[in-house]
Structure formats: C-alpha cells, structure tokens
Write a protein that holds these residues in place. Sequence first.
Motif, PDB file in Angstrom:
ATOM      1  N   VAL A 140     -14.877   8.161  -8.613  1.00 51.88           N
ATOM      2  CA  VAL A 140     -15.537   7.055  -7.924  1.00 51.88           C
ATOM      3  C   VAL A 140     -14.601   5.843  -7.889  1.00 51.88           C
ATOM      4  CG1 VAL A 140     -17.425   5.408  -8.164  1.00 51.88           C
ATOM      5  CG2 VAL A 140     -17.882   7.840  -8.360  1.00 51.88           C
ATOM      6  N   ARG A 141     -13.904   5.599  -8.995  1.00 47.39           N
ATOM      7  CA  ARG A 141     -12.982   4.436  -9.041  1.00 47.39           C
ATOM      8  C   ARG A 141     -11.739   4.700  -8.178  1.00 47.39           C
ATOM      9  NH1 ARG A 141     -16.965   2.817 -10.629  1.00 47.39           N
ATOM     10  NH2 ARG A 141     -17.801   3.237 -12.671  1.00 47.39           N
ATOM     11  N   ILE A 142     -11.092   5.856  -8.421  1.00 44.03           N
ATOM     12  CA  ILE A 142      -9.809   6.123  -7.730  1.00 44.03           C
ATOM     13  C   ILE A 142     -10.004   6.221  -6.213  1.00 44.03           C
ATOM     14  CG2 ILE A 142      -8.020   7.886  -7.360  1.00 44.03           C
ATOM     15  CD1 ILE A 142      -8.164   8.551 -10.309  1.00 44.03           C
ATOM     16  N   LEU A 143     -11.049   6.948  -5.810  1.00 43.45           N
ATOM     17  CA  LEU A 143     -11.236   7.195  -4.383  1.00 43.45           C
ATOM     18  C   LEU A 143     -11.944   6.034  -3.693  1.00 43.45           C
ATOM     19  CD1 LEU A 143     -12.316  10.877  -4.974  1.00 43.45           C
ATOM     20  CD2 LEU A 143     -10.166  10.181  -3.914  1.00 43.45           C
ATOM     21  N   GLY A 144     -12.509   5.167  -4.517  1.00 45.28           N
ATOM     22  CA  GLY A 144     -13.190   4.000  -3.950  1.00 45.28           C
ATOM     23  C   GLY A 144     -12.221   2.878  -3.605  1.00 45.28           C
ATOM     24  N   GLU A 145     -10.963   3.077  -3.921  1.00 48.36           N
ATOM     25  CA  GLU A 145      -9.964   2.043  -3.642  1.00 48.36           C
ATOM     26  C   GLU A 145      -8.893   2.561  -2.717  1.00 48.36           C
ATOM     27  OE1 GLU A 145      -8.086   0.622  -7.145  1.00 48.36           O
ATOM     28  OE2 GLU A 145      -9.781  -0.622  -7.731  1.00 48.36           O
ATOM     29  N   GLY A 146      -8.381   1.677  -1.870  1.00 44.26           N
ATOM     30  CA  GLY A 146      -7.225   2.040  -1.050  1.00 44.26           C
ATOM     31  C   GLY A 146      -6.210   0.925  -1.159  1.00 44.26           C
ATOM     32  N   LYS A 147      -5.243   0.919  -0.244  1.00 44.65           N
ATOM     33  CA  LYS A 147      -4.225  -0.131  -0.275  1.00 44.65           C
ATOM     34  C   LYS A 147      -4.262  -0.916   1.015  1.00 44.65           C
ATOM     35  CE  LYS A 147      -0.260   0.887  -3.159  1.00 44.65           C
ATOM     36  NZ  LYS A 147       1.155   1.261  -3.136  1.00 44.65           N
ATOM     37  N   PHE A 148      -3.826  -2.152   0.943  1.00 47.57           N
ATOM     38  CA  PHE A 148      -3.685  -2.969   2.135  1.00 47.57           C
ATOM     39  C   PHE A 148      -2.258  -3.496   2.128  1.00 47.57           C
ATOM     40  CE2 PHE A 148      -4.058  -7.443   3.780  1.00 47.57           C
ATOM     41  CZ  PHE A 148      -4.102  -7.103   5.114  1.00 47.57           C
ATOM     42  N   LEU A 149      -1.493  -3.169   3.169  1.00 47.66           N
ATOM     43  CA  LEU A 149      -0.102  -3.631   3.218  1.00 47.66           C
ATOM     44  C   LEU A 149       0.113  -4.473   4.471  1.00 47.66           C
ATOM     45  CD1 LEU A 149       0.008  -0.373   2.156  1.00 47.66           C
ATOM     46  CD2 LEU A 149       2.377  -1.020   1.909  1.00 47.66           C
ATOM     47  N   VAL A 150       1.022  -5.433   4.353  1.00 49.95           N
ATOM     48  CA  VAL A 150       1.355  -6.241   5.530  1.00 49.95           C
ATOM     49  C   VAL A 150       2.804  -5.948   5.918  1.00 49.95           C
ATOM     50  CG1 VAL A 150      -0.325  -8.078   5.166  1.00 49.95           C
ATOM     51  CG2 VAL A 150       1.886  -8.188   4.002  1.00 49.95           C
ATOM     52  N   SER A 151       3.099  -6.069   7.215  1.00 48.35           N
ATOM     53  CA  SER A 151       4.403  -5.617   7.713  1.00 48.35           C
ATOM     54  C   SER A 151       5.561  -6.550   7.365  1.00 48.35           C
ATOM     55  CB  SER A 151       4.342  -5.421   9.229  1.00 48.35           C
ATOM     56  OG  SER A 151       3.769  -6.559   9.849  1.00 48.35           O
ATOM     57  N   ASP A 152       5.290  -7.854   7.176  1.00 49.45           N
ATOM     58  CA  ASP A 152       6.425  -8.770   7.047  1.00 49.45           C
ATOM     59  C   ASP A 152       7.087  -8.761   5.670  1.00 49.45           C
ATOM     60  OD1 ASP A 152       4.169  -9.945   5.955  1.00 49.45           O
ATOM     61  OD2 ASP A 152       4.828 -11.986   6.391  1.00 49.45           O
TER      62      ASP A 152
END
Length: 503
Positions: free
Chosen positions: A129-141
């Motif tokens: 639930v913890r691992i799959l409940g999170e993702g990543k957000f990356l920015v291009s710059d």
Amino acid sequence: MAGTGVFAEILDGDVYMYYADGEWKKSSSGKTVAIINPTTRKTQYKVQACTQEEVNKAMESAKAAQKSWAKTPLWKRAELLHKAAAILKEHKAPIAECLVKEIAKPAKDAVTEVVRSGDLVSYTAEEGVRILGEGKFLVSDSFPGNERTKYCLTSKIPLGVILAIPPFNYPVNLAVSKIAPALIAGNSLVLKPPTQGAVSALHMVHCFHLAGFPKGLISCVTGKGSEIGDFLTMHPGVNCISFTGGDTGIAISKKAGMIPLQMELGGKDACIVLEDADLDLVASNIIKGGFSYSGQRCTAVKVVLVMESVADALVEKVKAKIAKLTVGPPEDDCDITPVVSESSANFIEGLVKDAKEKGATFCQDYKRDGNLIWPLLLDNVRPDMRIAWEEPFGPVLPIIRINSIEEGIHHCNASNFGLQGSVFTKDVNKAILISDAMETGTVQINSAPARGPDHFPFQGLKDSGIGSQGVANSINMMTKIKSTVINLPTPSYTIGNGGHSKL
Ligand SMILES: NC(=O)C1=CN([C@@H]2O[C@H](COP(=O)(O)OP(=O)(O)OC[C@H]3O[C@@H](n4cnc5c(N)ncnc54)[C@H](OP(=O)(O)O)[C@@H]3O)[C@@H](O)[C@H]2O)C=CC1
Ligand SMILES: O=C(O)[C@H](O)COP(=O)(O)O
C-alpha cells in the motif's frame, strides 16, 4: 488434520487436486505423483500430474483475471491479502502437519513456517500500500539544456502473469514470499510447488481460495519439475519468473525469454572466525546456522574458516553442543531429522566418503539410517576435498583452519556461490573491512547467515542468484515503471512573471 475440515474439498479419494479457475480439479492425465515421506520412505500423499493443456488453461485464466485485478483498488487487494494471512494462521496446525510428513521439518519449525508466512503476507499488504501508493514527479529543467516544459509522473504497474517456483525446504514460506508481492502489485500468479512440499502448498493455496480472490488469479499446477518445468518456464504467457532452488535456476535463466527473473539459488555460506571472537557465541551460531533443519537451508553455515590459534577451542565447544542435538523423527521435534530424499542422503554420503579418503578429521562417527544422517563435524578439511566447495544440504559441516584473514576471504571468494557469509570478531572496524571484501549478497557480523526477518533484502551474487528478494524488493521487482509526461506550451513560472508567457 490435513485434507479434512475446510481442506476436505481439495482431496479426491487419496489424491490432492490441483487449483485453477477458482476450483479444485482432477487432471485429465489420470496420472499422479507420489510424495514420499522422508522418515518412513513410504508414499505419504499423491498429487495430480498436470498436463500441458491444463497449464495452458491456467495461463489463459491468469491473463484474463489479471486485467481486472490490476484495476481493483489497492486497498481492496491489501484487504484480501490480510484476510488470507489470517486464514493461513488459523489453519497452521494441518499445514504444519503436511510439512512434517512431506519434508520432515521438525514439528515446531513447521508451525513457525506457517505463522511466519501469514506475517509475511500481512506485511507485504502493508508495504505494498505504501510503495505502490507513491510515484515520482520530475521536472525537465534539472537536465542540461532543458526548460521547465515537461512534468513527468511515474507510477508502478504490474508485469502480468508471474510464475512462482519455490523449493522443498520452505514450500509455504517461499511460495507466499512470491504470491503476496505479485498480488499486491496487481499481477496474477501461477504456482508450481516443489513435489516434496506440494501438499503443504496446496493447503496454503486453499487459504487464499477461502479468502475470496477472483477466479483464475491464483493457480497451482502440480507435477514433477523435470516433466512440466520446461513447459512452464518457457511458456509465452509468463511475464516474470520468481524461482528459488538449486542449479535448476541457472538452466531456467538460460531458457527463459526476455522477461524479468528473480533467482535465489544455492549457497556455500562461509563463517570466518577471528582470534578475538567470542567462541561461545560462535559455537551456538554454528549449531543454529549449520544444523537447524538438518542443514537444509540455503543460508546454512556451510563452511567454517577459523584462525588456527582458536580452532581447537572452537571445535571442542561445537562438539559438545553437537552431542546434545536430538536425532530422530520430525514428529518428536528432534533437532536433526531425515533429509528430504534418499538421493539427497546418498549425495551427502558421497561428500563424506570423499572427505574421509582425503584425510579429514571426523569429530563424530559417520552414522546413517535411511534418510537420517547424524550430525557430523569434519575438521582439518582442505581445499582439495569436495566438501570444501559443494553444499551438502545436510547435517555435515566442514571446518577449514586458516592462518590469516586474507586466506579466509580468499576461500570465500573462490566459491562459485555468493549468497551470505558471516564474520565473528569483537573488532567492528575489522568486521566492516572483511564484510566489504566478501563477495556475497549479505554479510552477517557476529551471527549466522539468515534470510529473515523477511523484509530484509535477500540476494546472492554469482551462481547464487539474480535480483533481490525481501518484501519491498519483490514488490518492486514484480512491477514496471510507467511514466506520463505532461508537455507545457511554454516553460513554467513564466505566466504573470514579467510577460514572457506566450499564452
Ligand atoms: N537461495 C535461496 O533462497 C534458496 C536456495 N535453495 C537451493 O535449492 C536447492 C535445494 O532445493 P530443491 O527444491 O532441491 O531445488 P531444485 O532446484 O531441485 O527445485 C526447486 C524447484 O524447481 C522445480 N523444478 C525442477 N526442475 C525444474 C525445471 N526443469 N523447470 C522448472 N522447475 C523445475 C522443483 O520441482 P520438483 O520438486 O517437482 O522437482 C522445485 O519446485 C539447494 O541447492 C539450495 O541451496 C533452497 C532454498 C532457498
Ligand atoms: O530457503 C532457504 O534456505 C531460505 O531462504 C533461508 O531462510 P532462513 O534463513 O530464514 O532459514
């Protein structure tokens, strides 16, 4: 009792059925596979010898069930796993009884395996639930030459159908350590249990059935690995293989297609003992590490590399403890019980004979009755003896006397295996340097090798494996990263900020 009460529906006459499409079924082969009780050496149970057509059907159902399971909310997947864990623990007695009869696991250890498995399933549900409940957000710059015009969102998606093949020594625990991460991550799973241990595994699968998982999501096809193994591992419907066992894993990895593999294979775990070690601590860890479940653990201490100056003292302490080990049937909860098969006992005997011919010192007389081999410590083992390199998977432990730390590290690293190792010393700085020098997936400082606790990473180098196990690693391994990139018409932070926006 096994095969009675809620488990009565998994038995047809005296043959246990296989599980597919949410139902217990008889194989159309009309053939069965006998499971020999290692203690009595008589047929204890029978299971179905599944056909290739039945494997095909299980794969098709697994593929279909996975599609909707992947869309089932994560919390609901976790809820079902918690339910299965509770049912498993509630039925620990009949499952443990099967472990005693099929693989001669001492009675108390058999119960521990089932309880540990229930805990593993619950822990995996929580962790998932913890691992799959999170993702990543990356920015291009952050990458040179880019403006902030792209936002990348990542999440973890299931792989599809996982094929799980555990070994005989933990047929329940090493099955759920594959089933639970596969399911929480949204995969379906086809289990091929070890023949010795198949009935324990079928009882465990019934607990998942009783928990109410969707039809086809889990199947359990039985039969000899030598007969249906290749068909399963090379099946085009399989998207990932999680295997634990011996050299078979090396052969599978050469035959499998372009799919992720998790392989936990054999080991020759070395225990390096320095001059300043607490020898009482070492001796008790050698007993626990080398002789529990009669040495049939991949993480068993399989060679002791002790500094010559303390070797005599250590050997005396270990001998005294070996004399206290109880030897006999698993039902009596003896420390040393029969090894899994006659061929395994013969193999162990071959290693012992080779050591005898080449001059090893026998600290006890060699004694065998059927599959029961009395615990044996072999001192003054040299590198020309097979026992110095091969894993007996039995209650026979070689001691090699060394004159330097380098000699110990050299022996450990010269092995084709690299599962775990251990070092005993009061000097923690030295221990760290030795740990860094040992080519193994894990080094234990002042304790025998062990896989558990089950959430720790568990992996082998060289012929000991591919990838890493442990709850979190298995969940991650059974998923793939999916990215969604949001492309902005102009770099971010330009609107309302000095009029650079082209909106
Ligand atoms: N690193 C680790 O975590 C562990 C490693 N091991 C290692 O496993 C070995 C002992 O276990 P054991 O069960 O005898 O190992 P095996 O490799 O003989 O069998 C493991 C599993 O593979 C199946 N199998 C056999 N042949 C094939 C095939 N051609 N294709 C696919 N599957 C097949 C077996 O089924 P069947 O029983 O029907 O033959 C069983 O389910 C030791 O070397 C030990 O070190 C054991 C436990 C843990
Ligand atoms: O199968 C094995 O031998 C294990 O993976 C070892 O597990 P353990 O260290 O918990 O006995």
